[in-house]
Design a protein around this motif. Structure first.
Motif, PDB file in Angstrom:
ATOM      1  N   GLY A  44      10.008 -49.480  -0.014  1.00 22.17           N
ATOM      2  CA  GLY A  44      10.649 -50.678  -0.563  1.00 22.17           C
ATOM      3  C   GLY A  44       9.701 -51.826  -0.864  1.00 22.17           C
ATOM      4  N   LYS A  45       8.417 -51.550  -0.926  1.00 25.59           N
ATOM      5  CA  LYS A  45       7.428 -52.628  -1.157  1.00 25.59           C
ATOM      6  C   LYS A  45       7.586 -53.235  -2.559  1.00 25.59           C
ATOM      7  N   THR A  46       7.600 -52.354  -3.561  1.00 22.77           N
ATOM      8  CA  THR A  46       7.700 -52.866  -4.937  1.00 22.77           C
ATOM      9  C   THR A  46       9.058 -53.499  -5.193  1.00 22.77           C
ATOM     10  N   MET A  47      10.114 -52.919  -4.614  1.00 24.63           N
ATOM     11  CA  MET A  47      11.449 -53.503  -4.765  1.00 24.63           C
ATOM     12  C   MET A  47      11.484 -54.901  -4.142  1.00 24.63           C
ATOM     13  N   THR A  48      10.774 -55.082  -3.048  1.00 22.72           N
ATOM     14  CA  THR A  48      10.691 -56.404  -2.419  1.00 22.72           C
ATOM     15  C   THR A  48      10.045 -57.395  -3.389  1.00 22.72           C
ATOM     16  N   VAL A  49       8.906 -56.971  -3.984  1.00 20.34           N
ATOM     17  CA  VAL A  49       8.201 -57.834  -4.937  1.00 20.34           C
ATOM     18  C   VAL A  49       9.093 -58.139  -6.146  1.00 20.34           C
ATOM     19  N   LYS A  50       9.721 -57.090  -6.698  1.00 18.43           N
ATOM     20  CA  LYS A  50      10.565 -57.299  -7.882  1.00 18.43           C
ATOM     21  C   LYS A  50      11.770 -58.168  -7.546  1.00 18.43           C
ATOM     22  N   GLY A  51      12.290 -57.998  -6.327  1.00 18.62           N
ATOM     23  CA  GLY A  51      13.421 -58.822  -5.890  1.00 18.62           C
ATOM     24  C   GLY A  51      13.020 -60.285  -5.813  1.00 18.62           C
ATOM     25  N   ILE A  52      11.843 -60.551  -5.266  1.00 16.10           N
ATOM     26  CA  ILE A  52      11.368 -61.936  -5.161  1.00 16.10           C
ATOM     27  C   ILE A  52      11.203 -62.537  -6.557  1.00 16.10           C
ATOM     28  N   LEU A  53      10.603 -61.765  -7.447  1.00 11.81           N
ATOM     29  CA  LEU A  53      10.290 -62.302  -8.778  1.00 11.81           C
ATOM     30  C   LEU A  53      11.485 -62.274  -9.747  1.00 11.81           C
ATOM     31  N   ASP A  54      12.611 -61.777  -9.271  1.00 15.26           N
ATOM     32  CA  ASP A  54      13.808 -61.670 -10.103  1.00 15.26           C
ATOM     33  C   ASP A  54      13.553 -60.803 -11.341  1.00 15.26           C
ATOM     34  N   LEU A  68       9.954 -71.342  -2.918  1.00 18.71           N
ATOM     35  CA  LEU A  68       8.599 -71.200  -3.442  1.00 18.71           C
ATOM     36  C   LEU A  68       8.044 -72.594  -3.648  1.00 18.71           C
ATOM     37  N   ASN A  69       6.966 -72.904  -2.949  1.00 16.37           N
ATOM     38  CA  ASN A  69       6.355 -74.225  -3.108  1.00 16.37           C
ATOM     39  C   ASN A  69       7.393 -75.346  -2.932  1.00 16.37           C
ATOM     40  N   ASN A  70       8.190 -75.230  -1.903  1.00 15.53           N
ATOM     41  CA  ASN A  70       9.237 -76.218  -1.597  1.00 15.53           C
ATOM     42  C   ASN A  70      10.386 -76.281  -2.593  1.00 15.53           C
ATOM     43  N   MET A  71      10.449 -75.308  -3.513  1.00 12.35           N
ATOM     44  CA  MET A  71      11.527 -75.288  -4.507  1.00 12.35           C
ATOM     45  C   MET A  71      12.494 -74.178  -4.148  1.00 12.35           C
ATOM     46  N   SER A  72      13.782 -74.455  -4.284  1.00 11.63           N
ATOM     47  CA  SER A  72      14.744 -73.392  -4.033  1.00 11.63           C
ATOM     48  C   SER A  72      14.762 -72.477  -5.260  1.00 11.63           C
ATOM     49  N   TRP A  73      14.317 -71.274  -5.083  1.00  9.39           N
ATOM     50  CA  TRP A  73      14.076 -70.336  -6.177  1.00  9.39           C
ATOM     51  C   TRP A  73      15.385 -69.862  -6.810  1.00  9.39           C
ATOM     52  N   GLU A  74      16.414 -69.572  -5.967  1.00  6.50           N
ATOM     53  CA  GLU A  74      17.638 -69.003  -6.553  1.00  6.50           C
ATOM     54  C   GLU A  74      18.408 -70.023  -7.388  1.00  6.50           C
ATOM     55  N   SER A  75      18.163 -71.308  -7.153  1.00  5.69           N
ATOM     56  CA  SER A  75      18.935 -72.293  -7.915  1.00  5.69           C
ATOM     57  C   SER A  75      18.415 -72.409  -9.355  1.00  5.69           C
ATOM     58  N   LEU A  76      17.262 -71.769  -9.630  1.00  5.87           N
ATOM     59  CA  LEU A  76      16.695 -71.874 -10.977  1.00  5.87           C
ATOM     60  C   LEU A  76      17.265 -70.805 -11.904  1.00  5.87           C
ATOM     61  N   LYS A  77      17.278 -71.139 -13.214  1.00  2.35           N
ATOM     62  CA  LYS A  77      17.691 -70.134 -14.217  1.00  2.35           C
ATOM     63  C   LYS A  77      16.532 -69.170 -14.411  1.00  2.35           C
ATOM     64  N   LYS A  78      16.852 -67.987 -14.998  1.00  2.00           N
ATOM     65  CA  LYS A  78      15.805 -66.993 -15.236  1.00  2.00           C
ATOM     66  C   LYS A  78      14.678 -67.577 -16.093  1.00  2.00           C
ATOM     67  N   SER A  79      15.062 -68.355 -17.119  1.00  5.13           N
ATOM     68  CA  SER A  79      14.047 -68.905 -18.035  1.00  5.13           C
ATOM     69  C   SER A  79      13.133 -69.893 -17.293  1.00  5.13           C
ATOM     70  N   GLU A  80      13.730 -70.660 -16.361  1.00  2.00           N
ATOM     71  CA  GLU A  80      12.908 -71.600 -15.584  1.00  2.00           C
ATOM     72  C   GLU A  80      11.953 -70.832 -14.666  1.00  2.00           C
ATOM     73  N   LYS A  81      12.480 -69.734 -14.107  1.00  2.00           N
ATOM     74  CA  LYS A  81      11.634 -68.915 -13.233  1.00  2.00           C
ATOM     75  C   LYS A  81      10.454 -68.335 -14.014  1.00  2.00           C
ATOM     76  N   ARG A  82      10.719 -67.869 -15.241  1.00  4.51           N
ATOM     77  CA  ARG A  82       9.651 -67.291 -16.075  1.00  4.51           C
ATOM     78  C   ARG A  82       8.535 -68.304 -16.298  1.00  4.51           C
TER      79      ARG A  82
END
Ligand SMILES: Nc1ncnc2c1ncn2[C@@H]1O[C@H](COP(=O)(O)OP(=O)(O)OP(=O)(O)O)[C@@H](O)[C@H]1O
Ligand SMILES: [Mg+2]
Length: 272
Positions: A44-54, A68-82
């Motif tokens: 499950g190593k790669t799935m963990t990485v892919k899960g983190i990176l959405d 991530l860096n004091n930011m709540s990652w899930e609250s961001l849209k996919k485009s913001e994450k990219r």
């Protein structure tokens, strides 16, 4: 300061039946720290990485609380994450040949990724690219920029990928099996390179590998996964000396049986 904080990351695959591929995984990485993620093939190593990176789409579903860096990652849209991923997360993958466009020269690809993030123009920008290549020990950078990916060896391409993914001094570097697809001499050089990046930058590093020696040559701590779960979290030195989990003990037993590095095949064959 924590660069990455992962709480209860679960990755499920919903097909005919629900299958849990990563089960409530929690860990953190501090500034300047390298965390090694190890485990047998399919753990499950790669799935963990892919899960983190959405990076997963249905039938895969991810639940987690990630900072991530004091930011709540899930609250961001996919485009913001990219956007954040392009600048603040350096990603180094196992097979560099797949990461580059085969029809585009290396220089053009580096330009495409990096140009939007600098104020440098023309010759100054090209000189910066050459200096980035020099940092990963590519001395004839001007020639390399003109080449297509297939004209470079796997080791050279991996160096270019490291240059690209560390160019913008990302807060976090994620390397998934960065040395698995290359020969052992180049492997050592790439590990040396990652080590020097670790001491120079203040980036946090998540290093994923089957190879416990490779991981422990740069990591401060390791987490060991088995069937989607974390079975041991430990300081590298303590783990190498005295692993606590059954899976950790097996891994070290395999290592001594196989006489050194444990890659997917050897590890799975020995444990499984
Ligand atoms: N595309 C997919 N479709 C279905 N199942 C998948 C897919 N990718 C991975 N899996 C399953 O998810 C689980 C975890 O796989 P993962 O790729 O994370 O393992 P890994 O630890 O990275 O292995 P390796 O060391 O071989 O890279 C495995 O059971 C695997 O079979
Ligand atoms: Mg993997």
């Amino acid at each position: 300061m924590k660069i990455l904080d992962v709480e209860n990351l679960t990755v499920k695959m919903m097909k005919e039946a629900e299958q849990i591929l990563v089960d409530s995984v929690s860990f953190h990485i501090k500034k300047g720290e390298c965390l090694g993620l190890i485990g047998a093939s399919g753990s499950g190593k790669t799935m963990t990485v892919k899960g983190i990176l959405d990076l997963l789409n249905p039938p895969f579903f991810v639940e987690s609380k990630i900072t991530l860096n004091n930011m709540s990652w899930e609250s961001l849209k996919k485009s913001e994450k990219r956007k954040i991923m392009a600048k603040d997360i350096g990603i180094i993958l196992q097979n560099p040949m797949n990461a580059f466009d085969p029809l585009m020269r290396i220089g053009k690809q580096m330009h495409h990724y990096l140009y939007p993030y600098t104020k440098l123009k023309g010759e100054e920008f090209t000189n910066w690219l050459i200096s980035l290549l020099e940092e990963v020990h590519i001395s004839h950078g001007e020639d390399v920029l003109k080449k297509y990916p297939h004209q470079l060896s796997g080791g050279m391409l991996q160096r270019v990928m490291i240059a690209l993914s560390t160019a913008l001094s990302p807060a976090l570097i994620i390397a998934d099996e960065p040395t698995t697809a290359i020969d052992s001499q180049t492997q050592r050089e790439i590990l040396k390179l990652l080590k020097s990046i670790k001491s120079k930058n203040e980036s946090g590093i998540l290093m994923v590998s089957h190879d416990i020696d490779a991981v422990c040559s740069i990591a401060d701590r390791i987490i060991l996964m088995d069937r989607g779960r974390i079975v041991e979290q430990s300081d590298c030195v303590d783990f190498l000396r005295d692993p606590k989990s059954i899976q950790g003990k097996n891994l070290m037993k395999c290592k001594s049986k196989l006489g050194g590095e444990i890659h997917a095949f050897g590890y799975t064959k020995c444990v499984g």
